[in-house]
Design an enzyme around this catalytic site. Structure first.
Site: not given
Length: 543
Positions: A289, A202, A93, A236, A294, A270, A232, A394
């Site tokens: 997530d 995803k 946009r 790897k 994954h 993480e 993704h 996390k």
């Protein structure tokens, strides 16, 4: 609704075959004395070169485009894996022109490309094929203008009706974009050498019901052979090497079963929090997530049977069998096999950080999980009775993705208890990131007059062994899309099977209000996660 697209044209390899032309030319290409024998390497490079095509990116003004897609495409161009005719058409946009769009992308590529600084001559050649179309993906007229511009690019750039649509938008726009492409007739190519493919990011659905619905909506417009559901992680190098390690080395196959393996751990840790994605994460959480996609994909690669051939359908058939073999977690066993957590304030890398509920865009009473630990079983002949422990969180002490295969102890150690007191079980550690490589832990004698054993490590590092930097995951996956190789992409039944296992966990959580936060930032998660594995007489491997 438009008819499903016709079958795709001949494989790109027929377009890009190495043009040696004759036996004489082939002989002239052979290395002379003292020259590097690079004919085979050059031939392999040419076979992996994409055909001339247009990549249309919906959501072209977003972070995914500027931080991942364009830098990956530039690095492909730098490696001469994209032809001069390759073209990008961004759709969004924002009021960019071709020139301002290219300027913005160059600024971000300077920051995010794997190979920096940018080589001006490569960037200018690559950027000459970057175009922009301002339009709302929710309006039909955008697709009429898109079709006209694609026809013009085919004539001007020689892309011959080969089109790759990349949906890099929020999930709420997926269905509308797909339907609009079909209504405009953009789901098929009438050119003799043309093809049409679509890449969908995803999350592919929020649960089993929505994933099935999205699959049906996409399959009404595109054939399954045209659909590339991207994860993704599968791009790897170290993830792909799991299959290479398992299936190219006979050493491991006799040991790769419950007979010799005590358990398997998969950790995706993480150190960061949710950063500026608080609003998204509130709707997602750790299970959606990371685990549903994954981590279950990593599990399939560790546990799958050897495929008959390394092609898309054979590999994905074996991965699907693993997902189907996942033993459902019963209500009675839920508390023994599932742990969830949410981080509070704490210290990470010497920095004081806020708790999840203090992050921007997050409810102060949020019950969204930022940590998940699971104990899973596979009901197969190979893995019966072997637990798989998965954990993701996390704000943990460090960033690390690894797979730990712990073998059973030797049935009899004849050296006595004192000699073997410092001896740990054999471990095989596959490090996905960072410090990509493989570690094997085994027992060895300590030098000296006494028989004393100690565990030692044998390490393999990608960087030092191959002296090249691993390509970014998107480089491999984007190139595979252009070549029509779906091996590293998820099939519809694979996505639905993963959701069918995970969705009951959400249903169980909906009936239970947790006590959050239950772990401090900078620690390895809730105490219940340690108890989950400790009650089995095991412990988490610390990266």
């Amino acid at each position: 609704m438009a008819d499903p697209a016709r079958a795709e044209a001949a494989a790109p390899s027929t377009i890009n075959a190495p043009a040696l032309g004759s036996i004489d030319a082939a002989l002239q290409a052979l290395p002379r004395d003292g020259e590097e024998p690079n004919v085979l390497r050059e031939g392999l490079r040419r076979e992996r070169t994409a055909p001339p095509c247009v990549m249309v990116i919906f959501g072209a003004s977003g972070d995914l485009t500027s931080r991942k897609l364009i830098p990956a495409l530039y690095d492909l161009a730098l490696q001469r894996l994209l032809p001069p005719e390759f073209t990008v058409l961004g759709v969004a946009r924002r009021p960019y022109t071709d020139a301002s769009f290219r300027t913005m992308l160059r600024e971000t590529a300077e920051q995010y490309a794997r190979t920096r600084p940018l080589r001006p001559e490569v960037w200018e050649s690559f950027a000459a094929g970057i175009n922009y179309l301002q339009g709302d993906p929710g309006e039909a007229q955008t697709y009429e203008r898109l079709r006209a511009q694609l026809d013009e690019l085919d004539r001007a750039r020689g892309t011959s009706g080969r089109r790759l649509f990349y949906v890099a938008t929020p999930p709420t726009l997926f269905s509308g974009i797909v339907r609009s492409l079909g209504a405009a007739g953009l789901n098929r190519s009438d050119a003799p050498e043309g093809w049409v493919r679509i890449v969908i990011e995803k999350p592919f659905g929020r649960d089993l019901v929505t994933a099935r619905l999205l699959n049906r909506e996409v399959q009404l417009v595109f054939r399954e052979s045209q659909i590339y559901r991207i994860d993704h992680y599968l791009g790897k190098e170290t993830v792909q090497n799991i299959m290479a390690f398992r299936f190219s080395n006979r050493l491991w196959e006799p040991l790769w079963s419950e007979q010799h393996i005590d358990h398997v751990q998969i950790t995706v840790a993480e150190s960061i929090g949710v950063e500026d994605r608080g609003g998204y994460y509130e709707q997602s959480g750790a299970l959606r997530d990371m685990v549903q996609n994954h981590m279950l994909q990593l599990l399939t690669m560790v546990a799958m049977e050897p495929p008959v051939t390394f092609d898309a359908e054979a590999v994905r058939d074996e991965k699907l069998k693993v997902l189907r073999a996942l033993r459902p977690i019963s209500p009675a066993g839920f508390s023994q096999q599932v742990v969830r957590g949410q981080y509070g304030e704490g210290w990470v890398a010497g920095e004081h950080v806020p708790g999840y509920r203090q992050e921007e865009g997050v409810s102060p009473t949020s019950n969204t999980e930022t940590y998940v630990a699971l104990k899973l079983y596979l009901d197969t002949w190979r893995w019966a009775g072997t637990p798989f422990y998965l954990r993701h969180g996390k704000r943990l002490p460090k960033r690390s993705t690894e797979i730990v295969v712990q073998f059973k102890r030797a049935p009899h150690v004849p050296f006595g208890g004192v000699a073997a007191a410092s001896l740990d079980p054999n471990l095989l550690v596959l490090r996905v990131q960072p410090d990509e490589g493989i570690t094997l832990r085994f027992g060895a004698k300590v030098p000296g007059p006494a028989m004393q054993l100690r565990s030692v490590n044998m390490d393999f590092y990608y960087g030092s062994s191959f002296l090249v930097e691993s390509p970014d995951a998107y480089e491999r996956l984007l190139l595979d899309c252009m070549l029509g190789d779906r091996t590293l992409f998820m099939r519809a039944d694979e996505v639905e099977q993963a959701w069918s296992f995970v969705t009951p966990l959400f249903d169980a959580w909906a009936r239970d209000q947790p006590t959050f936060p239950n772990y401090a930032a900078g620690t390895w998660g809730p105490a219940a996660a340690d108890q989950l594995i400790r009650r089995d007489g095991r412990h988490w491997h610390r990266p």
